[in-house]
Design a protein around this motif. Structure first.
Motif, PDB file in Angstrom:
ATOM      1  N   LYS A 260    -142.567 -76.963 -48.415  1.00 48.75           N
ATOM      2  CA  LYS A 260    -141.919 -76.377 -47.252  1.00 48.75           C
ATOM      3  C   LYS A 260    -142.125 -77.270 -46.039  1.00 48.75           C
ATOM      4  N   THR A 261    -141.230 -77.135 -45.069  1.00 48.30           N
ATOM      5  CA  THR A 261    -141.475 -77.796 -43.798  1.00 48.30           C
ATOM      6  C   THR A 261    -142.518 -76.989 -43.029  1.00 48.30           C
ATOM      7  N   VAL A 262    -143.117 -77.612 -42.031  1.00 53.93           N
ATOM      8  CA  VAL A 262    -144.131 -76.911 -41.230  1.00 53.93           C
ATOM      9  C   VAL A 262    -143.517 -75.697 -40.546  1.00 53.93           C
ATOM     10  N   ILE A 263    -142.285 -75.811 -40.106  1.00 59.30           N
ATOM     11  CA  ILE A 263    -141.616 -74.701 -39.422  1.00 59.30           C
ATOM     12  C   ILE A 263    -141.423 -73.531 -40.374  1.00 59.30           C
ATOM     13  N   GLU A 264    -141.088 -73.824 -41.620  1.00 60.71           N
ATOM     14  CA  GLU A 264    -140.921 -72.767 -42.627  1.00 60.71           C
ATOM     15  C   GLU A 264    -142.255 -72.119 -42.980  1.00 60.71           C
ATOM     16  N   TYR A 265    -143.284 -72.953 -43.038  1.00 56.77           N
ATOM     17  CA  TYR A 265    -144.559 -72.492 -43.585  1.00 56.77           C
ATOM     18  C   TYR A 265    -145.259 -71.484 -42.678  1.00 56.77           C
ATOM     19  N   SER A 266    -145.263 -71.725 -41.389  1.00 51.91           N
ATOM     20  CA  SER A 266    -145.995 -70.832 -40.497  1.00 51.91           C
ATOM     21  C   SER A 266    -145.392 -70.854 -39.104  1.00 51.91           C
ATOM     22  N   ASP A 267    -145.605 -69.780 -38.381  1.00 53.18           N
ATOM     23  CA  ASP A 267    -145.128 -69.679 -37.006  1.00 53.18           C
ATOM     24  C   ASP A 267    -146.358 -69.517 -36.116  1.00 53.18           C
ATOM     25  N   ASN A 268    -146.893 -70.650 -35.666  1.00 56.12           N
ATOM     26  CA  ASN A 268    -148.112 -70.623 -34.864  1.00 56.12           C
ATOM     27  C   ASN A 268    -148.035 -71.708 -33.785  1.00 56.12           C
ATOM     28  N   GLY A 269    -149.181 -72.040 -33.208  1.00 46.99           N
ATOM     29  CA  GLY A 269    -149.208 -73.027 -32.142  1.00 46.99           C
ATOM     30  C   GLY A 269    -148.727 -74.393 -32.581  1.00 46.99           C
ATOM     31  N   PHE A 270    -149.054 -74.781 -33.816  1.00 47.13           N
ATOM     32  CA  PHE A 270    -148.630 -76.086 -34.328  1.00 47.13           C
ATOM     33  C   PHE A 270    -147.107 -76.138 -34.427  1.00 47.13           C
ATOM     34  N   SER A 271    -146.526 -75.083 -34.976  1.00 48.67           N
ATOM     35  CA  SER A 271    -145.070 -75.019 -35.092  1.00 48.67           C
ATOM     36  C   SER A 271    -144.408 -75.014 -33.726  1.00 48.67           C
ATOM     37  N   GLU A 272    -145.012 -74.300 -32.768  1.00 54.19           N
ATOM     38  CA  GLU A 272    -144.434 -74.243 -31.424  1.00 54.19           C
ATOM     39  C   GLU A 272    -144.477 -75.613 -30.756  1.00 54.19           C
ATOM     40  N   SER A 273    -145.540 -76.381 -31.016  1.00 50.78           N
ATOM     41  CA  SER A 273    -145.619 -77.743 -30.476  1.00 50.78           C
ATOM     42  C   SER A 273    -144.484 -78.594 -31.029  1.00 50.78           C
ATOM     43  N   LEU A 274    -144.176 -78.414 -32.314  1.00 49.28           N
ATOM     44  CA  LEU A 274    -143.055 -79.149 -32.917  1.00 49.28           C
ATOM     45  C   LEU A 274    -141.726 -78.715 -32.305  1.00 49.28           C
ATOM     46  N   ARG A 275    -141.590 -77.436 -32.022  1.00 48.41           N
ATOM     47  CA  ARG A 275    -140.360 -76.963 -31.381  1.00 48.41           C
ATOM     48  C   ARG A 275    -140.207 -77.575 -29.991  1.00 48.41           C
ATOM     49  N   ASP A 276    -141.327 -77.690 -29.260  1.00 50.77           N
ATOM     50  CA  ASP A 276    -141.279 -78.320 -27.940  1.00 50.77           C
ATOM     51  C   ASP A 276    -140.848 -79.779 -28.050  1.00 50.77           C
ATOM     52  N   ILE A 277    -141.376 -80.468 -29.066  1.00 53.23           N
ATOM     53  CA  ILE A 277    -141.002 -81.870 -29.282  1.00 53.23           C
ATOM     54  C   ILE A 277    -139.507 -81.968 -29.584  1.00 53.23           C
ATOM     55  N   TRP A 278    -139.019 -81.060 -30.423  1.00 56.93           N
ATOM     56  CA  TRP A 278    -137.595 -81.084 -30.766  1.00 56.93           C
ATOM     57  C   TRP A 278    -136.732 -80.812 -29.533  1.00 56.93           C
ATOM     58  N   ARG A 279    -137.176 -79.908 -28.658  1.00 56.79           N
ATOM     59  CA  ARG A 279    -136.419 -79.645 -27.439  1.00 56.79           C
ATOM     60  C   ARG A 279    -136.347 -80.899 -26.561  1.00 56.79           C
ATOM     61  N   THR A 280    -137.456 -81.627 -26.500  1.00 56.00           N
ATOM     62  CA  THR A 280    -137.472 -82.863 -25.709  1.00 56.00           C
ATOM     63  C   THR A 280    -136.562 -83.907 -26.341  1.00 56.00           C
ATOM     64  N   VAL A 281    -136.645 -84.040 -27.666  1.00 51.79           N
ATOM     65  CA  VAL A 281    -135.796 -84.998 -28.379  1.00 51.79           C
ATOM     66  C   VAL A 281    -134.323 -84.656 -28.154  1.00 51.79           C
ATOM     67  N   SER A 282    -133.967 -83.392 -28.274  1.00 49.52           N
ATOM     68  CA  SER A 282    -132.578 -82.965 -28.074  1.00 49.52           C
ATOM     69  C   SER A 282    -132.095 -83.297 -26.675  1.00 49.52           C
ATOM     70  N   SER A 283    -132.973 -83.061 -25.689  1.00 44.35           N
ATOM     71  CA  SER A 283    -132.619 -83.339 -24.307  1.00 44.35           C
ATOM     72  C   SER A 283    -132.379 -84.838 -24.098  1.00 44.35           C
ATOM     73  N   GLU A 284    -133.248 -85.657 -24.684  1.00 47.08           N
ATOM     74  CA  GLU A 284    -133.102 -87.112 -24.553  1.00 47.08           C
ATOM     75  C   GLU A 284    -131.849 -87.612 -25.278  1.00 47.08           C
ATOM     76  N   LEU A 285    -131.551 -87.015 -26.419  1.00 47.08           N
ATOM     77  CA  LEU A 285    -130.318 -87.387 -27.146  1.00 47.08           C
ATOM     78  C   LEU A 285    -129.085 -87.043 -26.320  1.00 47.08           C
ATOM     79  N   ASP A 286    -129.093 -85.874 -25.685  1.00 44.93           N
ATOM     80  CA  ASP A 286    -127.959 -85.460 -24.869  1.00 44.93           C
ATOM     81  C   ASP A 286    -127.755 -86.404 -23.688  1.00 44.93           C
ATOM     82  N   ALA A 287    -128.873 -87.004 -23.232  1.00 43.74           N
ATOM     83  CA  ALA A 287    -128.802 -87.884 -22.058  1.00 43.74           C
ATOM     84  C   ALA A 287    -128.340 -89.300 -22.398  1.00 43.74           C
ATOM     85  N   THR A 288    -128.319 -89.634 -23.695  1.00 43.68           N
ATOM     86  CA  THR A 288    -127.883 -90.984 -24.081  1.00 43.68           C
ATOM     87  C   THR A 288    -126.366 -91.091 -23.975  1.00 43.68           C
ATOM     88  N   PRO A 289    -125.868 -92.285 -23.644  1.00 39.95           N
ATOM     89  CA  PRO A 289    -124.418 -92.458 -23.471  1.00 39.95           C
ATOM     90  C   PRO A 289    -123.669 -92.180 -24.773  1.00 39.95           C
TER      91      PRO A 289
END
Length: 289
Positions: A260-289
């Motif tokens: 399983k992926t970490v997100i599938e396996y559990s919903d805790n602080g570790f998973s939330e940190s990954l979600r925060d990283i994904w939000r940052t990555v998404s934001s940076e992708l949106d900002a690229t030309p």
């Protein structure tokens, strides 16, 4: 359509674990494992193979014994010692340079296509995935990476996908360069070890050289918080965003055992940190030309 590549500069940083987690959070994405020498993303995503294509790397010389007169011109000109006493070709030594074919006066040697791997178009629970396998002892892994990317981009166009996610190989060599070519953003996964810091510097030099915007994720940051601080300072000086930090935890190993992926396996602080990283990555992708 945006292209996100996840790289590390070295093995063992948790790059594939993070790639799988991002794949589970992304929507309308194509997933591609570009670590063709040692692919392992499929272990977590368990893809169903839909189509298999042969990959041909470098050509290999072949001798027509009926035409060969034993003049030894090919032997004298081969720099790799790939031609045996009976003028047959040692495929393990042949580098595919074609000199033997060029110098043979009897046209007894021809370069032939050599199957050296396979490309798989598959389906996972998170959407289409492309992965590959280089045969044992074969070369041209950079060319196989390019083939994986071509398949992934073709699928993305067919499906109208918004994003292609590449799980890159470790290191800074040809397969890595082939992976990052054309990417809109590189997420570099590092760790606060001496080798991790050293290889982070090297891979940033590579992304800078090719003009690929990069951000950093520090995995297992708490195994050496002094080194983590050093990484953060270095990134700040370079103008590179640290997308997030993940603590050392047994959750990724347990999730991997359960396929399983970490997100599938559990919903805790570790998973939330990954979600925060994904939000940052998404934001940076949106900002690229």
């Amino acid at each position: 359509m945006k292209q996100l590549v996840i790289i590390s500069g070295k093995g063992g940083t948790g790059k594939t674990t993070i790639t799988a987690a991002i794949a589970s959070m992304a929507e309308n994405a194509i997933i591609a494992d570009c670590d063709v020498d040692a692919p392992n993303l499929h272990l977590l995503l368990e893809p169903e193979i839909m189509e298999t294509s042969d990959f041909y790397g470098m050509d290999i010389a072949h001798t027509d014994t009926e035409k060969c007169t034993g003049c030894n011109i090919c032997v004298d000109n081969c720099n790799f010692g790939a031609i045996n006493a009976d003028h047959s070709i040692n495929s393990c030594k042949c580098e595919g340079c074609g000199v033997c074919e060029y110098v043979c006066p009897e046209n007894a040697i021809k370069m032939i296509r050599n199957p050296s791997g396979k490309v798989f178009d598959s389906m996972t629970r998170y959407g289409p995935m492309v992965h590959a396998e280089l045969m044992i002892g074969e070369e041209a892994s950079g060319k196989l990476v390019t083939a994986v990317k071509e398949h992934a981009l073709s699928l993305a166009r067919e499906n109208g996908s918004d994003l292609v996610i590449y799980d890159g190989p470790p290191g800074t060599g040809c397969p890595v360069i082939a992976t990052i070519t054309g990417a809109d953003l590189a997420l570099i996964v590092t760790e606060p070890s001496v080798s991790g810091i050293h290889d982070l510097e090297r891979i940033i030099q590579v992304t800078d050289h090719f003009g690929i915007p990069a951000i950093v994720c520090v995995n297992k940051y708490d195994i050496n918080e002094e080194n983590t601080k050093q990484i953060e300072i270095s990134c700040e000086e370079r103008g590179i965003i640290v997308a997030g930090k993940l603590p050392y935890d047994t959750i990724p190993n347990k999730a991997m055992i359960g396929k399983k992926t970490v997100i599938e396996y559990s919903d805790n602080g570790f998973s939330e940190s990954l979600r925060d990283i994904w939000r940052t990555v998404s934001s940076e992708l949106d900002a690229t030309p």
